[in-house]
Design an enzyme around this catalytic site. Sequence first.
Site, mmCIF file in Angstrom:
data_model
loop_
_atom_site.group_PDB
_atom_site.id
_atom_site.type_symbol
_atom_site.label_atom_id
_atom_site.label_comp_id
_atom_site.label_asym_id
_atom_site.label_seq_id
_atom_site.Cartn_x
_atom_site.Cartn_y
_atom_site.Cartn_z
ATOM 1 N N HIS A 117 99.604 43.084 21.372
ATOM 2 C CA HIS A 117 99.248 43.415 19.994
ATOM 3 C C HIS A 117 98.140 42.498 19.499
ATOM 4 C CE1 HIS A 117 102.474 46.277 18.980
ATOM 5 N NE2 HIS A 117 103.138 45.631 19.911
ATOM 6 N N ALA A 160 113.264 34.616 40.678
ATOM 7 C CA ALA A 160 114.100 35.301 39.688
ATOM 8 C C ALA A 160 113.948 34.669 38.311
ATOM 9 C CB ALA A 160 115.558 35.256 40.127
ATOM 10 N N ARG A 183 105.662 26.279 45.827
ATOM 11 C CA ARG A 183 105.345 25.966 47.234
ATOM 12 C C ARG A 183 104.458 27.062 47.813
ATOM 13 N NH1 ARG A 183 108.394 28.556 51.314
ATOM 14 N NH2 ARG A 183 110.131 29.761 50.523
#
Length: 191
Positions: A117, A160, A183
């Site tokens: 936006h 995750a 890494r």
Amino acid sequence: MKDIFAKDSSGEMVSPHEPGYDALIADIFATIKTATEMNTGYRTPEEVHEYMERILGKELDATTTVLPPLYIDYGKPVTIGRGCFIQQCCTFFGRGGITIGNDVFIGPKVNLITINHDPNPENRSATYGRPILIEDKVWIGINSTILPGVRIGYGAIVGAGSVVTKDVPAMTVVAGNPARVVRKITTPGQQ
């Protein structure tokens, strides 16, 4: 003068107050309707492919698997490669363009967000898009969010729960909020 679809696909700011916006929203609602039909009840893999081809407006390779539900606002600017596996409960805001390469794994609840936006509070209802590019053999972990304009390099892994705000180099693992390189990925035989 560009029409609103051309402006939207080129990343220009579009506003609900300009001509053509109703047509853009109608196209988005048509996509959402098709996705909702796909997401309601069990669908065979073949049926999911048929729905996805309607959503995307193009062919989806038979080697790619999409597990509904998939929440998507606009599929025409989305391209999905061969051999991909897209898990359940993902959200794609595709208006800015999403390109998913070959052999990409996308975990459950991943968000690919291409729309932002206007930061000006007086024009906050206006939006603009930036494309997301996911190169071949990327793995995006469960509940990650990829923000507008991000490129994820070949073979990278997004941990995750990450929020990816900038480009990810090839063959790296990123994690966190904001995601950062934790890494490099090495393959057997590499030192």
